[in-house]
Design an enzyme around this catalytic site. Structure first.
Site, mmCIF file in Angstrom:
data_model
loop_
_atom_site.group_PDB
_atom_site.id
_atom_site.type_symbol
_atom_site.label_atom_id
_atom_site.label_comp_id
_atom_site.label_asym_id
_atom_site.label_seq_id
_atom_site.Cartn_x
_atom_site.Cartn_y
_atom_site.Cartn_z
ATOM 1 N N LYS A 76 3.012 10.041 8.329
ATOM 2 C CA LYS A 76 2.330 9.601 9.558
ATOM 3 C C LYS A 76 3.006 10.082 10.862
ATOM 4 O O LYS A 76 2.755 11.205 11.270
ATOM 5 C CB LYS A 76 2.127 8.089 9.518
ATOM 6 C CG LYS A 76 1.152 7.689 8.384
ATOM 7 C CD LYS A 76 0.518 6.330 8.548
ATOM 8 C CE LYS A 76 -0.666 6.148 7.604
ATOM 9 N NZ LYS A 76 -0.443 5.267 6.468
ATOM 10 N N ASP A 80 9.292 2.459 1.614
ATOM 11 C CA ASP A 80 8.122 3.204 2.091
ATOM 12 C C ASP A 80 8.012 2.946 3.586
ATOM 13 O O ASP A 80 7.588 1.875 4.009
ATOM 14 C CB ASP A 80 6.857 2.728 1.346
ATOM 15 C CG ASP A 80 5.600 3.447 1.823
ATOM 16 O OD1 ASP A 80 5.667 4.139 2.869
ATOM 17 O OD2 ASP A 80 4.550 3.303 1.161
ATOM 18 N N PHE A 83 0.855 -1.181 0.000
ATOM 19 C CA PHE A 83 0.000 0.000 0.000
ATOM 20 C C PHE A 83 0.891 1.231 0.000
ATOM 21 O O PHE A 83 1.751 1.372 0.871
ATOM 22 C CB PHE A 83 -0.920 0.034 1.221
ATOM 23 C CG PHE A 83 -1.815 1.246 1.214
ATOM 24 C CD1 PHE A 83 -2.974 1.269 0.448
ATOM 25 C CD2 PHE A 83 -1.483 2.381 1.941
ATOM 26 C CE1 PHE A 83 -3.781 2.408 0.405
ATOM 27 C CE2 PHE A 83 -2.277 3.518 1.907
ATOM 28 C CZ PHE A 83 -3.434 3.523 1.141
HETATM 29 C C1 LIG Z 1 -0.690 5.533 4.994
HETATM 30 C C2 LIG Z 1 0.336 5.059 4.051
HETATM 31 C C3 LIG Z 1 0.585 5.716 2.837
HETATM 32 C C4 LIG Z 1 -0.255 6.880 2.354
HETATM 33 O O1 LIG Z 1 -0.191 7.969 3.216
HETATM 34 P P1 LIG Z 1 -1.306 9.133 3.087
HETATM 35 O O2 LIG Z 1 -0.839 10.156 4.077
HETATM 36 O O3 LIG Z 1 -2.609 8.524 3.435
HETATM 37 O O4 LIG Z 1 -1.266 9.618 1.710
HETATM 38 C C5 LIG Z 1 1.606 5.242 2.030
HETATM 39 N N1 LIG Z 1 2.350 4.192 2.399
HETATM 40 C C6 LIG Z 1 2.136 3.525 3.550
HETATM 41 C C7 LIG Z 1 3.014 2.373 3.907
HETATM 42 C C8 LIG Z 1 1.115 3.922 4.414
HETATM 43 O O5 LIG Z 1 0.895 3.253 5.528
#
Ligand SMILES: *Cc1c(COP(=O)(O)O)cnc(C)c1O
Length: 394
Positions: free
Chosen positions: A244, A215, A130
């Site tokens: 985050k 990521d 994701f």
């Molecule tokens: C939440 C998340 C995203 C996307 O972040 P947003 O702030 O919602 O755009 C991308 N990669 C990972 C691993 C995530 O947990």
């Protein structure tokens, strides 16, 4: 048609909170919920942390926004601190995780372009990934349910099965620019990438002239008990997206890169209006003041062990509800034996907030500042929920 003026994109729980205090969320009528959802790994220091409140309110009284047409001292400072504490030399600030990924993707493609390889623009990603909800990041994530109905999938993303080296080696072509992976999958169901696999990714990148992108939007900023999850594997990327936890609840993201990887990102090729604004930077710097303080991450590791052991005991006691415990640090998952939505609802009935994830998992993402007592309290609530479900199913 729903009665709300809002897009119907979220299946919201019928709950609204008025206040937050540390690990707790409080409704208007005074009901207290133990928050182990953490705004989906965002509230890294809990709610209303005095240092974050002070940093934000102090900055709010001085200056909110100037745009990136001018120097932003808080941005230079946070960039230097992130570079100092990681593999990176260069940082670009964004407002969200998806934007940080967009910058990571563009950085990788530009690197190949300025090195004489415009044909290398494909990025290989992994099943269960994701990376966000923009057009490029849904293509990167490769999940059909997020791609459907949004027109042609953005070109240049090739997906291979999770943990399959042979498939990966086969997928690398003369058009490949980079590999993109979460060292610990969040939405995919708290799936840890084996250390040997991460090491192999690094080797393959070095061998084929590819960039390695991590990521760490969810796993970063102390969540696993190291500043970044990849430190556990001793494998460093060339580019990394974060978000985050770095804002503790204020929207902030960043793309970090080595000087070499960022070489194509010259004046004018990328930009943002809000990214790195003074409010966001004040909070980001305050988060780092806490997370990088001596002993803080060791405490996260100690508390994580306490929690993981407690969860394992509950899983042992109610195997018909919880099949197993997975994850690292305070990014933990309960693999459910029954539908995870049912387990999540039972936890909410116990006034414990958690987050469902893929692979029938429930995520537990408490604030890194959670106390031992709150962990024991949460374990008791999880045990009660499991007991109720176990009896029902018997
Ligand atoms: C939440 C998340 C995203 C996307 O972040 P947003 O702030 O919602 O755009 C991308 N990669 C990972 C691993 C995530 O947990």
């Amino acid at each position: 048609m729903s009665g709300s003026a809002l897009y119907d994109t979220f299946a919201r729980a019928p709950l609204a909170f008025e206040r937050g205090e540390g690990s707790w969320l409080i409704t208007e009528d005074g009901q207290r919920y133990l928050d182990f959802a953490g705004g989906i790994a965002v509230n890294s220091l809990g709610h209303g942390h005095p240092k974050l409140v002070a940093a934000l309110t102090e900055q709010a009284g001085k200056l909110w926004h100037t745009s990136n047409l001018y120097e932003i001292p808080g941005q230079s400072r946070l960039g230097e601190r992130l570079a100092e504490a990681t593999f990176a030399d260069k940082v670009f600030f964004t407002n969200s995780g998806a934007e940080a990924l967009e910058c990571a993707i563009k950085t990788a493609r530009r690197y190949q372009y300025v090195n004489g390889h415009p044909e290398k623009f494909h990025i290989i990603t992994f099943e269960g990934a994701f990376h966000g909800r923009t057009l490029a990041t849904i293509a990167a994530g490769g999940q059909q349910k997020y791609l459907e109905g949004f027109g042609p999938k953005v070109e240049g993303f090739d997906q291979v099965p999770f943990g399959d080296i042979a498939a990966l080696e086969k997928a690398i072509t003369p058009e490949t620019a980079a590999l993109l992976i979460e060292p610990l999958q969040g939405e995919g169901g708290i799936r840890e990438v084996p250390v040997a696999f991460l090491k192999r990714l690094r080797e393959l990148c070095d061998q084929h002239g590819l960039l390695l992108i991590f990521d760490e939007v969810q796993s970063g900023v102390g969540r696993t008990g190291k500043f970044f999850a990849h430190e556990w594997a001793n494998v460093t990327p060339d580019i990394m997206a974060i978000a985050k936890g770095i804002g503790g609840g204020f929207p902030v993201g960043a793309c970090l890169a080595t000087a070499e990887a960022a070489a194509g990102m010259t004046a004018g090729v990328h930009g943002t209006t809000f990214g790195g604004n003074p409010l966001a930077m004040a909070v980001g710097n305050a988060v780092l003041d806490v997370v990088l303080e001596d002993g803080f991450l060791a405490e996260v590791q100690r508390k994580a062990l306490l929690m993981k052991q407690g969860l394992a005991a509950v899983a042992d006691e109610f195997p018909d509800v919880i099949e197993g415990v997975r994850g690292s640090g305070l990014m933990l998952g309960l693999k459910c034996k029954m539908p995870n939505t049912k387990v999540n609802a039972a936890l909410r009935d116990q006034k414990l907030l958690a987050v469902p994830a893929g692979d029938n998992v429930i995520r537990l993402l408490p604030p890194l500042t959670v106390s031992d007592e709150e962990i024991r309290d949460a374990l008791e609530r999880i045990r009660s929920a499991a007991k109720g479900l176990s009896e029902t199913s018997a």
